[in-house]
Design an enzyme around this catalytic site. Structure first.
Site, PDB file in Angstrom:
ATOM      1  N   ASP A   9      75.207  81.715 -66.338  1.00 11.01           N
ATOM      2  CA  ASP A   9      75.894  82.433 -65.184  1.00 11.01           C
ATOM      3  C   ASP A   9      76.124  83.992 -65.409  1.00 11.01           C
ATOM      4  OD1 ASP A   9      76.222  80.125 -63.798  1.00 11.01           O
ATOM      5  OD2 ASP A   9      78.324  79.548 -64.408  1.00 11.01           O
ATOM      6  N   TYR A  48      81.551  74.878 -53.662  1.00  9.90           N
ATOM      7  CA  TYR A  48      81.384  73.812 -53.223  1.00  9.90           C
ATOM      8  C   TYR A  48      81.772  73.234 -51.595  1.00  9.90           C
ATOM      9  CZ  TYR A  48      81.535  72.766 -58.184  1.00  9.90           C
ATOM     10  OH  TYR A  48      81.227  72.768 -59.350  1.00  9.90           O
ATOM     11  N   GLU A  87      87.733  68.335 -62.585  1.00  9.91           N
ATOM     12  CA  GLU A  87      86.306  68.352 -61.790  1.00  9.91           C
ATOM     13  C   GLU A  87      85.997  66.887 -61.372  1.00  9.91           C
ATOM     14  OE1 GLU A  87      83.714  71.499 -63.471  1.00  9.91           O
ATOM     15  OE2 GLU A  87      85.035  71.414 -65.233  1.00  9.91           O
ATOM     16  N   GLU A  97      78.829  82.747 -68.905  1.00 10.28           N
ATOM     17  CA  GLU A  97      78.939  81.413 -69.363  1.00 10.28           C
ATOM     18  C   GLU A  97      77.973  80.557 -69.496  1.00 10.28           C
ATOM     19  OE1 GLU A  97      82.778  80.517 -67.207  1.00 10.28           O
ATOM     20  OE2 GLU A  97      81.607  78.572 -66.678  1.00 10.28           O
ATOM     21  N   ASN A 127      76.498  76.618 -68.741  1.00  9.54           N
ATOM     22  CA  ASN A 127      77.070  75.114 -68.255  1.00  9.54           C
ATOM     23  C   ASN A 127      76.179  74.160 -68.742  1.00  9.54           C
ATOM     24  OD1 ASN A 127      77.553  73.049 -66.753  1.00  9.54           O
ATOM     25  ND2 ASN A 127      78.791  74.173 -65.485  1.00  9.54           N
ATOM     26  N   SER A 165      83.736  74.939 -63.153  1.00  2.00           N
ATOM     27  CA  SER A 165      83.669  75.019 -61.575  1.00  2.00           C
ATOM     28  C   SER A 165      84.797  75.694 -61.143  1.00  2.00           C
ATOM     29  CB  SER A 165      84.091  73.552 -61.184  1.00  2.00           C
ATOM     30  OG  SER A 165      83.160  72.576 -61.590  1.00  2.00           O
ATOM     31  N   GLY A 220      76.265  71.189 -61.948  1.00  2.00           N
ATOM     32  CA  GLY A 220      76.463  70.330 -60.809  1.00  2.00           C
ATOM     33  C   GLY A 220      75.191  69.873 -59.936  1.00  2.00           C
ATOM     34  N   ARG A 241      72.973  75.662 -67.530  1.00  2.00           N
ATOM     35  CA  ARG A 241      72.672  77.053 -66.260  1.00  2.00           C
ATOM     36  C   ARG A 241      73.545  78.119 -66.802  1.00  2.00           C
ATOM     37  NH1 ARG A 241      76.479  75.612 -62.312  1.00  2.00           N
ATOM     38  NH2 ARG A 241      77.791  77.150 -63.125  1.00  2.00           N
TER      39      ARG A 241
END
Length: 311
Positions: free
Chosen positions: A258, A217, A20, A272, A274, A146, A278, A256
């Protein structure tokens, strides 16, 4: 932090050694740019194996960890910072290592009463040779972020031979989970002194098919609707479960969560968490922060002010 922000020297870690790296370079640049003018000095550090020596020579007041993936998000760099006793952003050693392991994260969240996907870890060669669970299902590395190395296997698809290839570098075991149809959701959480605060819920629609690395992205790769148009009960459940996950995993700073929401069967599942979300121009956390009135500069400044050691 005891010193005024304007007097601080902040080292921003970016790049790093993981798959990443490109995402981290973008996150780190954004955060370093946002700190210019707010602090006395910003040092941009492309984190390598000599990181401890580099930081010992720089002697920053705070380290802003903008690394993603292996060695930056999994507790390793956090261990170096604990050893050097430098205050740093985001989660500490244990939460970082725990959330980087999808299987162990699911066990903790399940014990905390948060619904997670079924499936489990399988040998990658077995996954490449046969359908280990009935399609549709998702294959993903157990310790990457990611959407790196993620495959969606639909009904009628052949098995994914790439998982068993010699150039597969994401571990001998892979996570295989039933595919959950419906909406892709995310919730950012800020770990304030009074407790974690969920910001809002974003509904993510990829422009092309699956919400993969490209959709995350590439500019225009996905459409973000916030706040998400959901039944109020589901919206509230996503907010509260994100805060619950932040607490159960021992996260610090910003996290964060998800989700997938099957709106036909009314099923909300947390995929999951994070711990180093990002901070790129297309990232979800700064977008949610802006929605609640917190600019990108405000968010980065809050992260630095929240830094501590031990974490």
């Amino acid at each position: 932090m005891s010193r005024p922000l304007s007097e601080m020297h902040v080292a921003v870690l970016l790049g790093g050694l993981s798959s990443e790296r490109e995402v981290s370079l973008s996150s780190g640049k954004g955060c370093a740019d946002a700190l210019e003018g707010q602090v006395a000095k910003v040092s941009r550090v492309d984190a390598g194996r000599d990181l401890a020596q580099v930081l010992a020579e720089l002697r920053p007041d705070v380290v802003f960890n903008a690394l993603h993936g292996e060695w930056g998000e999994d507790g390793c760099v956090q261990g170096i910072l604990e050893t050097l006793q430098i205050p740093y952003t985001h989660s500490g050693v244990l939460a970082s290592a725990l959330t980087m392991d999808k299987e162990k994260t699911k066990a903790v969240l399940n014990a905390a009463g948060v619904k997670v996907p079924g499936g489990g870890l399988f040998d990658r060669h077995e996954v490449a040779a046969r359908h280990v669970i009935p399609p549709p299902y998702v294959i993903k590395p157990n310790a990457e972020g990611s959407s790196v190395g993620v495959y969606l296997v639909r009904e009628g698809d052949d098995r994914v031979r790439a998982v068993g290839a010699d150039d597969w570098t994401y571990g001998e075991k892979v996570m295989v989970e039933p595919y959950i149809p419906g909406k892709e959701l995310c919730v950012a959480v800020i770990g304030e002194a009074t407790g974690p605060r969920a910001l809002t819920v974003t509904d993510i629609t990829p422009v092309k098919g699956f919400y993969d690395y490209e959709a995350k992205y590439a500019p225009g790769g996905s459409v973000h609707k916030l706040p998400a148009d959901l039944p109020p009960r589901v919206f509230e459940a996503a907010m509260r479960e994100s805060e619950q996950a932040h607490l159960a995993l021992g996260c610090r700073g910003v996290s964060r969560s998800d989700f997938r929401y099957d709106d036909v069967n009314d099923d909300l599942v947390l995929l999951e968490v994070n711990t180093q979300p990002g901070m790129t121009p297309t990232s979800l956390v700064p977008e949610q922060a802006a929605y609640v009135g917190m600019t990108y500069q405000d968010l980065v400044r809050w992260m630095v002010e929240d830094a501590s050691c031990p974490r």
